[in-house]
Scaffold this motif. Structure first.
Motif, mmCIF file in Angstrom:
data_model
loop_
_atom_site.group_PDB
_atom_site.id
_atom_site.type_symbol
_atom_site.label_atom_id
_atom_site.label_comp_id
_atom_site.label_asym_id
_atom_site.label_seq_id
_atom_site.Cartn_x
_atom_site.Cartn_y
_atom_site.Cartn_z
ATOM 1 N N ALA A 1 0.885 -1.170 0.102
ATOM 2 C CA ALA A 1 -0.002 0.006 0.158
ATOM 3 C C ALA A 1 0.924 1.312 0.090
ATOM 4 O O ALA A 1 0.420 2.351 -0.447
ATOM 5 N N ASN A 2 2.029 1.216 0.408
ATOM 6 C CA ASN A 2 2.932 2.405 0.737
ATOM 7 C C ASN A 2 3.510 2.840 -0.780
ATOM 8 O O ASN A 2 4.276 3.756 -1.068
ATOM 9 N N LEU A 3 3.030 2.073 -1.750
ATOM 10 C CA LEU A 3 3.519 2.325 -3.164
ATOM 11 C C LEU A 3 2.596 3.681 -3.661
ATOM 12 O O LEU A 3 3.232 4.327 -4.722
ATOM 13 N N ALA A 4 1.583 3.955 -2.948
ATOM 14 C CA ALA A 4 0.547 4.883 -3.452
ATOM 15 C C ALA A 4 1.007 6.130 -3.740
ATOM 16 O O ALA A 4 0.662 6.783 -4.869
ATOM 17 N N ASP A 5 2.005 6.769 -2.939
ATOM 18 C CA ASP A 5 2.582 7.995 -3.184
ATOM 19 C C ASP A 5 3.504 8.149 -4.053
ATOM 20 O O ASP A 5 3.820 9.189 -4.500
ATOM 21 N N ARG A 6 3.991 7.118 -4.655
ATOM 22 C CA ARG A 6 5.236 7.047 -5.537
ATOM 23 C C ARG A 6 4.644 7.717 -7.198
ATOM 24 O O ARG A 6 3.283 7.548 -7.435
ATOM 25 N N SER A 7 5.582 8.298 -7.884
ATOM 26 C CA SER A 7 5.148 8.771 -9.158
ATOM 27 C C SER A 7 5.182 7.375 -10.041
ATOM 28 O O SER A 7 5.787 6.404 -9.751
ATOM 29 N N ILE A 8 4.454 7.285 -11.104
ATOM 30 C CA ILE A 8 4.087 5.964 -11.852
ATOM 31 C C ILE A 8 5.395 5.783 -12.601
ATOM 32 O O ILE A 8 5.979 4.315 -12.943
ATOM 33 N N ARG A 9 6.422 6.815 -12.782
ATOM 34 C CA ARG A 9 7.649 6.358 -13.216
ATOM 35 C C ARG A 9 8.606 5.839 -12.489
ATOM 36 O O ARG A 9 9.490 5.418 -12.717
ATOM 37 N N ASP A 10 8.154 5.567 -10.954
ATOM 38 C CA ASP A 10 9.300 5.483 -9.983
ATOM 39 C C ASP A 10 8.970 4.114 -9.524
ATOM 40 O O ASP A 10 9.426 3.357 -8.493
ATOM 41 N N VAL A 11 8.095 3.198 -10.415
ATOM 42 C CA VAL A 11 8.014 1.819 -10.156
ATOM 43 C C VAL A 11 8.144 0.719 -11.304
ATOM 44 O O VAL A 11 8.420 1.290 -12.312
ATOM 45 N N SER A 12 8.440 -0.349 -10.868
ATOM 46 C CA SER A 12 9.075 -1.350 -11.876
ATOM 47 C C SER A 12 8.099 -1.775 -12.900
ATOM 48 O O SER A 12 6.948 -1.418 -12.795
ATOM 49 N N GLY A 13 8.436 -2.114 -13.972
ATOM 50 C CA GLY A 13 7.560 -2.408 -15.272
ATOM 51 C C GLY A 13 6.464 -3.548 -14.568
ATOM 52 O O GLY A 13 5.232 -3.304 -14.843
ATOM 53 N N GLY A 14 6.952 -4.661 -14.003
ATOM 54 C CA GLY A 14 5.965 -5.442 -13.407
ATOM 55 C C GLY A 14 5.293 -4.950 -12.573
ATOM 56 O O GLY A 14 3.801 -5.190 -12.711
ATOM 57 N N GLN A 15 5.735 -4.170 -11.682
ATOM 58 C CA GLN A 15 4.705 -3.488 -10.771
ATOM 59 C C GLN A 15 3.643 -2.482 -11.308
ATOM 60 O O GLN A 15 2.305 -2.479 -11.108
ATOM 61 N N ARG A 16 4.029 -1.795 -12.599
ATOM 62 C CA ARG A 16 3.254 -1.150 -13.262
ATOM 63 C C ARG A 16 2.484 -1.800 -13.823
ATOM 64 O O ARG A 16 0.900 -1.370 -13.972
ATOM 65 N N GLN A 17 2.339 -2.970 -14.244
ATOM 66 C CA GLN A 17 1.322 -3.784 -14.974
ATOM 67 C C GLN A 17 0.382 -4.358 -14.052
ATOM 68 O O GLN A 17 -0.788 -4.407 -14.157
ATOM 69 N N ARG A 18 0.989 -4.535 -12.690
ATOM 70 C CA ARG A 18 -0.107 -5.032 -11.704
ATOM 71 C C ARG A 18 -0.921 -3.742 -11.332
ATOM 72 O O ARG A 18 -2.099 -3.933 -11.088
ATOM 73 N N ILE A 19 -0.487 -2.616 -11.471
ATOM 74 C CA ILE A 19 -1.272 -1.487 -11.100
ATOM 75 C C ILE A 19 -2.400 -1.164 -12.216
ATOM 76 O O ILE A 19 -3.635 -0.892 -12.121
ATOM 77 N N ALA A 20 -1.935 -1.473 -13.536
ATOM 78 C CA ALA A 20 -2.855 -1.419 -14.692
ATOM 79 C C ALA A 20 -4.014 -2.426 -14.361
ATOM 80 O O ALA A 20 -5.200 -2.068 -14.858
ATOM 81 N N ILE A 21 -3.488 -3.616 -13.929
ATOM 82 C CA ILE A 21 -4.526 -4.483 -13.494
ATOM 83 C C ILE A 21 -5.676 -4.077 -12.737
ATOM 84 O O ILE A 21 -6.841 -4.164 -12.626
ATOM 85 N N ALA A 22 -4.988 -3.397 -11.413
ATOM 86 C CA ALA A 22 -5.721 -2.715 -10.099
ATOM 87 C C ALA A 22 -6.637 -1.850 -11.014
ATOM 88 O O ALA A 22 -7.870 -1.930 -10.346
ATOM 89 N N ARG A 23 -6.239 -1.149 -11.703
ATOM 90 C CA ARG A 23 -7.098 0.011 -12.333
ATOM 91 C C ARG A 23 -8.437 -0.588 -13.231
ATOM 92 O O ARG A 23 -9.342 0.062 -13.125
ATOM 93 N N ALA A 24 -7.993 -1.710 -13.788
ATOM 94 C CA ALA A 24 -8.959 -2.344 -14.476
ATOM 95 C C ALA A 24 -9.861 -3.014 -13.609
ATOM 96 O O ALA A 24 -11.221 -2.974 -14.036
ATOM 97 N N ILE A 25 -9.633 -3.361 -12.848
ATOM 98 C CA ILE A 25 -10.480 -4.156 -11.901
ATOM 99 C C ILE A 25 -11.401 -3.256 -10.911
ATOM 100 O O ILE A 25 -12.247 -3.767 -10.210
ATOM 101 N N ALA A 26 -10.790 -2.134 -10.639
ATOM 102 C CA ALA A 26 -11.489 -1.077 -9.875
ATOM 103 C C ALA A 26 -12.970 -1.021 -10.033
ATOM 104 O O ALA A 26 -13.775 -0.768 -9.047
#
Ligand SMILES: Nc1ncnc2c1ncn2[C@@H]1O[C@H](COP(=O)(O)OP(=O)(O)OP(=O)(O)O)[C@@H](O)[C@H]1O
Ligand SMILES: [Mg+2]
Lengths: 276, 265
Positions: free
Chosen positions: B137-162
């Motif tokens: 959960a502490n990833l929330a405040d980061r810029s989207i540029r500051d997370v890894s590719g795998g994490q970013r795709q998980r975030i994209a999935i989280a956005r899709a299921i929201a």
């Protein structure tokens, strides 16, 4: 703020910004640095520079203080340059955004107008405009802006068209974002930086155009400008070249500073992009 | 009942005086909670189909019914509201996010637009979504540029299921990921499908990926669907030349489970 810090990180940006801040201070405090009307006759005519400590740069044919002229000329040059660039960027942004977002016939029509303005040499346009309407600072500003808005308009439109096709805009549409929100939050902020980098170059060009208009006697006669000082000195170029050289140096330093600043800005933005 | 029913979809592009047939009489159906793998060589029209389903691109002809409604007839506010039910995950793990976004803002957008939870509840919901896709959960405040590719795709999935969608279109969603994390992300997708009964239209040129997630596979070639069937059948016994070419492109392709989340590159 981070932009400023990164800007100072590049040598060009640091030097350019430094000189510009100095010039801005001179412009701001001109009445303190050199009180009184710079156009008044202050001493004996054609006083050579570096001879009288109270007139370090000497006086011109009518006995006006050259240093006072240069200090007050900074005001005119910067004010006209920045005002003209702001006007040009504002017009360019409006036209470019409208063309980019509306597309179709509106886009076609607006871009033909842009073409027309880009084909006419901007200096001729300014010259014609000022000689028809008459010389005053606002008219000079508008005249310069008229010849300068086409580039930012074209760039803004190209930016909007390219960013509109990015995946993140598609992603915003997919989650049901309102088109107005997409335009303001997704596209506009990412379209702006290159246009802003262009603005520095427009300021430099505007300062030069203003000087050229004044040189031809088409500037506002009631204010000192570097261009009118150079023109004035031209009459005695052989006997007192310093009268043209000092305002010339001021002009060159300012324009170079603006270019260095824009160079640094472009680099900084480019670097931000690469991280992005 | 079918969730998605596509009939006779066609799409042409005219680029530089050349006429490209990107989709030619494409028809398919997809049931709730099922995964349809859409395979095909580069340029066969997979992304075009995905973008038409997402209403990012208008088709030239054909119809799409989604959840019993004429999906192509929707427009304006109706369309924006219904979009909650069909989400998409993009291939480009970087390009799919506004460079100015933060992890929290990426997940906040769907919650705000579709009023999924009251404003005060959104941070909690964002943390919950991050947790669901296996992120801190502490990833929330980061810029989207500051997370890894795998994490970013998980975030994209989280956005899709929201928005609690019934269908997610994934266009090469794992192709840009490192092979070592690809399997993990596929596992997550299969888990989410079981848990929430989401249907996937999973676009990929890689049959090894499709094998790990698909119930059925359909193969596209030059804008046409040339072969459709149960995943196992298409991979074990490909009929069309296009399918055979795709199978032979993956050397060690053996089906182990019908929808085995065993992904072996
Ligand atoms: N906007 C467009 N303008 C012109 N032609 C296009 C456009 N988009 C796609 N095409 C063409 O349509 C065809 C199908 O493209 P599409 O992107 O759907 O293929 P794809 O199967 O997704 O390929 P890949 O695996 O490389 O992503 C290609 O020939 C492509 O060149
Ligand atoms: Mg594609």
């Amino acid at each position: 703020m981070r932009l400023v810090r990164n800007l100072i990180g590049t040598p060009e940006g640091a030097i350019g910004l430094g000189i510009l801040v100095l010039l801005a201070l001179v412009a701001l405090f001109a009445p303190v640095l050199s009180p009184g009307d710079p156009l008044r006759i202050a001493a004996r005519p054609l006083l050579a520079p570096f001879t009288d400590p109270s007139f370090p740069l000497g006086t011109d044919r009518l006995g006006r203080d050259v240093l006072a002229g240069i200090i007050h000329g900074t005001r005119t040059s910067l004010a006209v340059g920045i005002a003209a660039a702001l006007a040009a960027i504002a017009i360019g942004l409006c036209v470019g955004l409208t063309a980019g977002f509306a597309g179709g016939l509106v886009d076609e029509a607006l871009m033909r107008v842009v073409d027309a303005f880009q084909i006419v040499p901007s200096f001729l346009l300014a010259l014609a405009f000022v000689s028809v309407i008459g010389a005053s600072v606002p008219v000079v500003v508008i005249a310069i802006a008229l010849g300068a808005w086409a580039d930012p308009a074209r760039l803004t439109r190209a930016q909007v068209l390219s960013i509109r096709e990015r995946d993140y805009v598609a992603s915003a549409r997919v989650i049901g974002t309102h088109p107005v929100e997409i335009a303001l939050r997704e596209i506009l902020p990412n379209a702006l930086p290159p246009v802003l980098a262009l603005s520095a170059i427009i300021v430099a060009a505007a300062i030069l155009t203003e000087a050229a208009l004044s040189f031809l006697g088409l500037g506002d006669p009631n204010v000192v400008t570097w261009g009118s000082m150079i023109a004035e000195g031209r009459n005695v170029l052989r006997s007192s070249p310093s009268l043209s050289i000092f305002p010339g140096i001021a002009l060159v330093v300012t324009v170079v500073a603006v270019y260095l600043f824009s160079e640094g800005l472009t680099k900084t933005i480019g670097r931000g992009r690469r991280i992005a | 009942m079918t969730l998605l029913e596509i009939n006779n979809l066609s799409k042409h592009f005219r680029s530089g005086g050349r006429d490209v047939t990107a989709l030619d009489d494409v028809s398919l159906t997809l049931d709730p909670g099922q995964t349809l793998g859409l395979a095909g060589a580069s340029g066969s029209g997979k992304s075009t189909l995905a973008r038409i389903v997402m209403r990012l691109l208008p088709p030239d002809g054909g119809s799409i019914r989604f959840a019993g409604e004429d999906w192509l007839a929707l427009s304006g506010k109706d369309l924006r509201r219904r979009r909650a039910k069909i989400q998409m995950v993009f291939q480009d793990v970087l390009g799919a996010f506004n460079p100015r976004a933060t992890v929290a803002s990426v997940l906040d957008d769907p919650l705000r637009i579709h009023e999924i939870v009251p404003k005060s509840d959104r941070p909690r919901k964002i943390a919950e979504l991050l947790d669901r896709v296996g992120l801190q959960a502490n990833l929330a405040d980061r810029s989207i540029r500051d997370v890894s590719g795998g994490q970013r795709q998980r975030i994209a999935i989280a956005r899709a299921i929201a928005t609690d969608p019934a269908l997610i279109v994934l266009d090469e969603a794992v192709s840009a990921l490192d092979v070592s994390i690809r399997g993990k992300v596929l596992e997550l997708l299969v888990e989410l499908q079981r848990e929430r009964d989401i249907a996937y239209l999973f676009v990929s040129h890689d049959l090894a990926v499709l094998r790990a997630v698909s119930h059925r596979i359909t193969v596209m070639d030059g804008g046409r669907l040339v072969e459709t069937g149960p995943a196992r059948q298409v991979i074990d016994n490909p009929q069309s030349t296009a399918a055979r070419a795709l199978v032979s492109a993956v050397p060690r392709l053996r089906i182990q489970t019908p929808q085995g989340h065993s992904y072996e590159p």
